[in-house]
Design a protein around this motif. Structure first.
Motif, short mmCIF file in Angstrom:
data_model
loop_
_atom_site.label_atom_id
_atom_site.label_comp_id
_atom_site.label_asym_id
_atom_site.label_seq_id
_atom_site.Cartn_x
_atom_site.Cartn_y
_atom_site.Cartn_z
N LEU A 93 -12.67 -5.00 6.38
CA LEU A 93 -11.91 -4.23 7.38
C LEU A 93 -10.78 -5.02 7.74
CD1 LEU A 93 -11.64 -1.15 8.74
CD2 LEU A 93 -13.36 -2.40 10.36
N PRO A 118 -9.79 -0.95 3.85
CA PRO A 118 -9.58 0.32 4.91
C PRO A 118 -8.96 -0.54 6.14
CG PRO A 118 -11.89 -0.37 4.55
CD PRO A 118 -11.14 -1.02 3.35
N ARG A 119 -8.19 0.37 6.98
CA ARG A 119 -7.51 -0.18 7.96
C ARG A 119 -7.68 0.75 9.10
NH1 ARG A 119 -3.68 0.46 3.81
NH2 ARG A 119 -2.37 2.14 4.12
N THR A 165 -7.49 4.66 8.19
CA THR A 165 -8.86 5.36 7.98
C THR A 165 -9.26 5.73 9.29
OG1 THR A 165 -8.84 3.65 6.33
CG2 THR A 165 -10.77 4.95 6.51
N LEU A 176 -16.88 2.54 7.92
CA LEU A 176 -15.86 2.36 7.25
C LEU A 176 -15.80 1.38 5.93
CD1 LEU A 176 -13.01 2.45 10.05
CD2 LEU A 176 -13.84 4.35 8.49
N ALA A 231 -16.09 2.23 2.21
CA ALA A 231 -14.95 1.47 1.06
C ALA A 231 -15.67 0.91 -0.04
CB ALA A 231 -14.10 0.45 1.79
#
Length: 404
Positions: free
Chosen positions: A107, A126-127, A190, A394, A398
């Motif tokens: 992340l 994901p960011r 995200t 998150l 992912a």
């Protein structure tokens, strides 16, 4: 165990690192690793050594001495950060790509890190955005004027935004990455952790966001020790660079109040020159939560975290902004009715009169107390836990997506 990379590229002050630290500690307690890529390493060990967090130098643009026009929009901020220099921007994007390959994050958390975001478009990681929301403008084109008291035409906003977009897309083309449709597409998260209250959001008129509440800086420090001379207690938290500091202190010395001033980095000579029986100055951090409970009013620059800390204790404020982000926050404070502000450009400012008016009219304290009552259930510890758990989700999502 997963790995989170926290990125801080633009802006100043150790508040960026300190704001994310409670979330990083929560992530560590959940079994994850957190790596910090920081613009400024000066205070990194102070904040991160105790928890044994790894920290790295973030790829940044080396500042130069050329004067820059004040930014009138987020694209203007990017323009001043080198987003019209294709060669320099490409180099920094490639540096971020190398960092991602070495760290292999699950992340990426971006705190005012547009180039880190640009480089992340090449990866499936994901960011998340993180911050007060000032550097997460509404997803419109052109992005809005952040100096609404100045007349800036849509044409002027469009010209700057187009220049920045052209440079950005030129770099993406060199990297064989799809171009941005509009500049706001750069800010594809995200999850966007907008850490403020709606009343203090810099773009509150443009969006209906999911607000996570402010990241209130809970520093270790000394208990407030107030001068025995004076009636109402005034807490002052200002930086020594503030241009009106000595004038302010002179006016406060001639007041009937008991004043405790925290001015980080100030010298013994300055303290001796500006102190008095009713005004004590300390360079040492003061426990903000204790000061907020004990004081009758606070004077600060207007950062969201500091404003929030005192508003949550029902205390009115005088804000003395000397940066754009602080100025907009100070204007929101005045609109709320829980305080007022004096702009840095003000000639012959009368700070003593401003404080007197805030104390004399109970409506300011009443409004601050109403704010405190409204958000009485807010907990900084719970906020850190909630954000950490959302980060964990998150990464899990992912992982599931990548294996499906």
């Amino acid at each position: 165990m997963a790995r989170v990379l926290y990125c801080w590229e633009l802006g100043g002050g150790y508040g960026h690192t300190a704001a994310f630290l409670p979330i990083a500690q929560q992530l560590k307690s959940l079994g994850h690793e957190v790596v910090f890529a920081l613009k400024d390493l000066e205070y990194a060990d102070t904040w991160l050594a105790a928890d044994h967090f790894c920290y790295l130098q973030a790829p940044i643009r080396w500042p130069d001495s050329r004067p820059q026009a004040p930014a009138s929009s987020y694209p203007g901020i990017l323009q001043n950060a080198g987003y019209t220099d294709k060669t320099g921007l490409l180099t920094r994007v490639k540096a971020w790509e190398c960092l991602y390959r070495h760290v292999s994050p699950d992340l990426i958390v971006c705190d005012h890190s547009p180039t880190a975001l640009l480089a992340a478009r090449k990866f499936d990681t994901p960011r998340a955005g993180f911050g007060t929301g000032f550097f997460s403008p509404p997803r419109i084109s052109p992005m809005p004027n952040i100096r609404p008291w100045l007349r800036v035409s849509d044409k002027a906003l469009n010209i700057i935004e187009s220049q920045v977009l052209n440079t950005t897309n030129s770099v993406l083309e060199r990297l064989n990455t799809p171009p941005l449709r509009i500049l706001a597409d750069l800010l594809e998260f995200t999850e966007d952790f907008i850490c403020t209250f709606p009343e203090l959001d810099h773009y509150r008129q443009y969006r209906n966001a999911n607000y996570w509440g402010p990241t209130i800086l809970q520093t270790d420090g000394m208990e407030p020790i107030w001068p025995s001379v004076g009636a109402e207690k005034i807490f002052v938290y200002l930086h020594p660079e503030y241009p009106g500091l000595e004038v302010l202190l002179k006016q406060l010395r001639a007041s009937p109040w008991s004043i405790l001033a925290h001015i980080p980095g100030t010298t013994p000579v300055f303290i001796e020159k500006n102190s008095s029986a009713n005004l004590h100055i300390t360079p040492q951090p003061v426990i903000i939560s204790a000061a907020a409970k004990q004081c009758d009013l606070a004077v600060c620059h207007g950062g969201v975290a500091t404003l929030s800390a005192f508003l949550l204790s029902g205390k009115p404020l005088l804000a003395l902004p000397f940066q754009l982000e602080q100025l907009i926050s100070a204007q929101n404070l005045a609109t709320l009715g829980a305080g007022t502000y004096i702009a840095a450009e003000s000639k012959n400012p009368n700070y003593k009169t401003a404080v007197t008016e805030l104390l004399r009219h109970s409506k300011h304290t009443q409004t601050a107390q109403q704010f405190a009552d409204k958000y009485a259930g807010f907990s900084s510890a719970q906020q850190a836990s909630d954000i950490a758990k959302r980060c964990e989700m998150l990464m899990k999502d992912a992982y599931i997506k990548g294996n499906s």
